[in-house]
Motif scaffolding. Structure first.
Motif, PDB file in Angstrom:
ATOM      1  N   LEU A 180       2.930  16.641 -16.087  1.00 14.40           N
ATOM      2  CA  LEU A 180       4.333  16.217 -16.084  1.00 14.40           C
ATOM      3  C   LEU A 180       4.441  14.838 -16.726  1.00 14.40           C
ATOM      4  O   LEU A 180       4.673  14.710 -17.908  1.00 14.40           O
ATOM      5  CB  LEU A 180       4.880  16.231 -14.662  1.00 14.40           C
ATOM      6  N   THR A 181       4.314  13.772 -15.928  1.00  9.59           N
ATOM      7  CA  THR A 181       4.311  12.414 -16.469  1.00  9.59           C
ATOM      8  C   THR A 181       3.255  11.588 -15.759  1.00  9.59           C
ATOM      9  O   THR A 181       2.668  12.032 -14.765  1.00  9.59           O
ATOM     10  CB  THR A 181       5.685  11.728 -16.296  1.00  9.59           C
ATOM     11  N   LYS A 182       3.077  10.366 -16.248  1.00  7.72           N
ATOM     12  CA  LYS A 182       2.050   9.469 -15.713  1.00  7.72           C
ATOM     13  C   LYS A 182       2.697   8.314 -14.968  1.00  7.72           C
ATOM     14  O   LYS A 182       2.161   7.213 -14.903  1.00  7.72           O
ATOM     15  CB  LYS A 182       1.211   8.947 -16.888  1.00  7.72           C
ATOM     16  N   SER A 183       3.846   8.556 -14.335  1.00  3.81           N
ATOM     17  CA  SER A 183       4.639   7.428 -13.828  1.00  3.81           C
ATOM     18  C   SER A 183       4.839   7.448 -12.314  1.00  3.81           C
ATOM     19  O   SER A 183       5.806   6.895 -11.820  1.00  3.81           O
ATOM     20  CB  SER A 183       6.011   7.433 -14.508  1.00  3.81           C
ATOM     21  N   SER A 184       3.922   8.049 -11.580  1.00  2.72           N
ATOM     22  CA  SER A 184       4.138   8.160 -10.132  1.00  2.72           C
ATOM     23  C   SER A 184       3.732   6.909  -9.368  1.00  2.72           C
ATOM     24  O   SER A 184       4.156   6.707  -8.232  1.00  2.72           O
ATOM     25  CB  SER A 184       3.365   9.369  -9.590  1.00  2.72           C
ATOM     26  N   GLY A 185       2.910   6.052  -9.972  1.00  2.00           N
ATOM     27  CA  GLY A 185       2.392   4.904  -9.241  1.00  2.00           C
ATOM     28  C   GLY A 185       3.465   3.931  -8.803  1.00  2.00           C
ATOM     29  O   GLY A 185       3.496   3.497  -7.644  1.00  2.00           O
ATOM     30  N   ASN A 186       4.371   3.566  -9.711  1.00  2.00           N
ATOM     31  CA  ASN A 186       5.387   2.574  -9.385  1.00  2.00           C
ATOM     32  C   ASN A 186       6.371   3.053  -8.315  1.00  2.00           C
ATOM     33  O   ASN A 186       6.626   2.330  -7.349  1.00  2.00           O
ATOM     34  CB  ASN A 186       6.126   2.131 -10.648  1.00  2.00           C
ATOM     35  N   PRO A 187       6.966   4.260  -8.415  1.00  2.00           N
ATOM     36  CA  PRO A 187       7.863   4.703  -7.333  1.00  2.00           C
ATOM     37  C   PRO A 187       7.144   4.895  -6.009  1.00  2.00           C
ATOM     38  O   PRO A 187       7.741   4.703  -4.941  1.00  2.00           O
ATOM     39  CB  PRO A 187       8.449   6.016  -7.859  1.00  2.00           C
ATOM     40  N   LEU A 188       5.847   5.254  -6.067  1.00  3.61           N
ATOM     41  CA  LEU A 188       5.081   5.366  -4.829  1.00  3.61           C
ATOM     42  C   LEU A 188       4.933   3.998  -4.183  1.00  3.61           C
ATOM     43  O   LEU A 188       5.110   3.845  -2.969  1.00  3.61           O
ATOM     44  CB  LEU A 188       3.706   5.964  -5.126  1.00  3.61           C
ATOM     45  N   LEU A 189       4.631   2.981  -4.991  1.00  2.20           N
ATOM     46  CA  LEU A 189       4.475   1.626  -4.473  1.00  2.20           C
ATOM     47  C   LEU A 189       5.802   1.058  -3.979  1.00  2.20           C
ATOM     48  O   LEU A 189       5.860   0.437  -2.905  1.00  2.20           O
ATOM     49  CB  LEU A 189       3.887   0.720  -5.561  1.00  2.20           C
ATOM     50  N   TRP A 242      -0.745   2.184 -18.678  1.00  4.26           N
ATOM     51  CA  TRP A 242      -1.666   3.141 -18.064  1.00  4.26           C
ATOM     52  C   TRP A 242      -2.487   2.463 -16.968  1.00  4.26           C
ATOM     53  O   TRP A 242      -2.672   3.020 -15.879  1.00  4.26           O
ATOM     54  CB  TRP A 242      -2.590   3.736 -19.129  1.00  4.26           C
ATOM     55  N   VAL A 243      -2.950   1.254 -17.258  1.00  2.00           N
ATOM     56  CA  VAL A 243      -3.702   0.490 -16.261  1.00  2.00           C
ATOM     57  C   VAL A 243      -2.798   0.106 -15.093  1.00  2.00           C
ATOM     58  O   VAL A 243      -3.184   0.214 -13.919  1.00  2.00           O
ATOM     59  CB  VAL A 243      -4.316  -0.766 -16.898  1.00  2.00           C
ATOM     60  N   ASN A 244      -1.576  -0.315 -15.417  1.00  2.98           N
ATOM     61  CA  ASN A 244      -0.640  -0.723 -14.366  1.00  2.98           C
ATOM     62  C   ASN A 244      -0.321   0.424 -13.414  1.00  2.98           C
ATOM     63  O   ASN A 244      -0.174   0.217 -12.206  1.00  2.98           O
ATOM     64  CB  ASN A 244       0.654  -1.246 -14.995  1.00  2.98           C
ATOM     65  N   ASP A 245      -0.182   1.638 -13.946  1.00  2.00           N
ATOM     66  CA  ASP A 245       0.124   2.780 -13.089  1.00  2.00           C
ATOM     67  C   ASP A 245      -1.010   3.043 -12.100  1.00  2.00           C
ATOM     68  O   ASP A 245      -0.763   3.316 -10.923  1.00  2.00           O
ATOM     69  CB  ASP A 245       0.380   4.023 -13.956  1.00  2.00           C
ATOM     70  N   GLU A 246      -2.237   2.932 -12.574  1.00  2.36           N
ATOM     71  CA  GLU A 246      -3.388   3.132 -11.678  1.00  2.36           C
ATOM     72  C   GLU A 246      -3.446   2.036 -10.618  1.00  2.36           C
ATOM     73  O   GLU A 246      -3.745   2.307  -9.444  1.00  2.36           O
ATOM     74  CB  GLU A 246      -4.677   3.165 -12.501  1.00  2.36           C
ATOM     75  N   LEU A 247      -3.172   0.800 -11.025  1.00  2.00           N
ATOM     76  CA  LEU A 247      -3.166  -0.307 -10.062  1.00  2.00           C
ATOM     77  C   LEU A 247      -2.048  -0.135  -9.032  1.00  2.00           C
ATOM     78  O   LEU A 247      -2.246  -0.425  -7.850  1.00  2.00           O
ATOM     79  CB  LEU A 247      -3.012  -1.634 -10.802  1.00  2.00           C
ATOM     80  N   ASP A 248      -0.868   0.313  -9.476  1.00  4.55           N
ATOM     81  CA  ASP A 248       0.242   0.546  -8.550  1.00  4.55           C
ATOM     82  C   ASP A 248      -0.123   1.606  -7.523  1.00  4.55           C
ATOM     83  O   ASP A 248       0.179   1.466  -6.326  1.00  4.55           O
ATOM     84  CB  ASP A 248       1.484   0.981  -9.320  1.00  4.55           C
TER      85      ASP A 248
END
Length: 425
Positions: free
Chosen positions: A259-268, A294-300
């Motif tokens: 789908l997308t690679k953007s789940s980290g920020n809304p999860l955080l 990409w790195v930021n999403d993993e960190l989030d």
């Protein structure tokens, strides 16, 4: 009669007087045509004022780059992205190409088209409501939805919601049609609507699986036919999404991104109990030490997991209440009215929201044993639970409000049928 139904009653009385002159279907088309004209006039008069300087500007920039370079980007214009799905930027880029402009003329054209999309979605609401509750209730639902200020506002913002509302109601209509007539043609239509909805808003991706489980439980369709049609719909979906998967694997260096690679920020963002992101904006500015998304999403994601572990270990009841009651209240209680419409203050939008919400939950409870109503209820429940995991947001709840309004209309007509004959409208 409960107080929350009184405004619905007043609208119902006006609708009933109107229906004495015209059949519900013709009255609905006339109403939608009139409100569409008003929305277009609003766009022409004030559309350029609805620049939120947020996601809308990022989408416009993505569309320009997509049109000029053929590359899907977001936030970082120098690199391809897998952080958004391509449907909305592609929609904007197509309008830009047709208009021959990437400036205000294109944005205004998009706003007019979005008003048309919202109108088309309300026509689908009428068709769906007619199937569930009858044409009279469906017309009242369309009347109420046509007067709901956030649905006017969203067509003026260059966000994904207007396009998503249209494809979401197309998906619902396709689902109900596929259940009523489980043919391969309807299964293929459902698969196409499913893929279209995911390309606009990927959070809807798993709901068709829940719908399939409902069909298994109901046992109305022979299992062999249900399985064949389900596989046909899934095959269409896979074929439509395959280009996106291949493209994502290429731009990510071999990673499968369905789908997308953007789940980290809304999860955080969702790990901050009993608050909204605007209240800890300064802290958010310290989260990222790199410009690499990409790195930021993993960190989030890692930071979110750490916060959840610590929160539930040391403040269990705060986090438990937030991930149940708190997020539910924020998801449904927050009102999408970020900029005012001419002559409609925030208080009016809030009052309309809560009246419709209260009446909608009454209607939902009364209709809970209806097979088709359960299909709609499953969609409401699916998105509610999903956003209780991540960040609950009024923008994310807005596409569901026409369904809530349909149940509000059913609450009114259900009450009205129980009144003595001398009081029936």
């Amino acid at each position: 009669m409960t107080p929350v139904l009184r405004p619905i009653r007043d609208a119902g009385r006006k609708a009933s007087r109107f229906l004495r002159l015209l059949p519900p279907r013709k009255a609905c088309l006339l109403l939608l045509g009139f409100t569409l004209l008003l929305k277009i006039l609003l766009v022409l008069a004030a559309g350029t004022q609805y620049d939120y300087r947020s996601d809308d500007r990022e989408y416009l920039r993505s569309a320009r780059i997509l049109l000029e370079q053929g590359t899907l980007t977001y936030n970082d214009p120098s690199q391809p992205t897998a952080f958004i799905t391509p449907a909305y930027p592609a929609f904007l880029a197509l309008v830009m190409k047709l208009v021959g402009s990437t400036g205000p003329a294109a944005a205004q054209t998009v706003r007019v088209i979005q008003a048309v999309l919202i109108t088309a979605a309300l026509w689908l609401l009428f068709r769906i409501g007619s199937r569930l509750f009858g044409e009279r209730t469906a017309f009242i639902a369309v009347l109420l939805a046509s007067l709901y200020p956030p649905l006017w506002l969203i067509s003026n913002f260059l966000f994904t919601e207007s396009l998503f509302i249209a494809v979401l109601f197309l998906l619902i209509a396709a689902a109900l049609r596929a259940e009523a007539k489980p043919t391969y043609a309807n299964a293929l239509l459902f698969g196409l609507a499913w893929a279209a909805a995911v390309y606009v808003r990927p959070t809807v991706a798993l709901w068709p699986g829940l719908f399939f489980l409902l069909l298994i439980v109901r046992k109305r369709i022979p299992f062999a036919r249900l399985l064949r049609c389900g596989l046909a719909a899934a095959l269409v979906f896979v074929l439509c999404l395959t280009p996106w998967w291949v493209r994502n694997e290429r731009v990510s260096g071999g990673e499968f991104i369905p789908l997308t690679k953007s789940s980290g920020n809304p999860l955080l963002l969702g790990t901050y109990p009993w608050t909204v992101p605007a209240l800890f904006l300064d802290e958010q500015k310290t989260w990222h030490t790199t410009d690499n998304l990409w790195v930021n999403d993993e960190l989030d994601t890692r930071h979110a997991v750490e916060r959840l572990k610590d929160g539930f270990a040391h403040r269990f009841w705060v986090y438990a209440s937030w991930y149940t009651v708190g997020k539910f209240l924020l998801f449904w209680g927050d009102v999408f009215y970020w900029m005012p419409l001419p002559g409609i203050p925030l208080a009016a939008a809030i009052a309309a929201h809560y009246l419709l919400l209260a009446a909608g939950f009454v209607g939902l409870y009364r209709a809970r044993r209806s097979r088709d109503a359960v299909t709609l209820i499953s969609l409401l429940g699916y998105f509610t639970l999903l956003h209780m995991v991540y960040l609950p947001h009024s923008r994310y709840a807005l596409p569901l409000m026409p369904i809530v309004i349909l149940f509000a209309a059913s609450a009114y007509t259900g009450w009205n049928r129980r009144m003595p004959k001398r009081q029936i409208l």
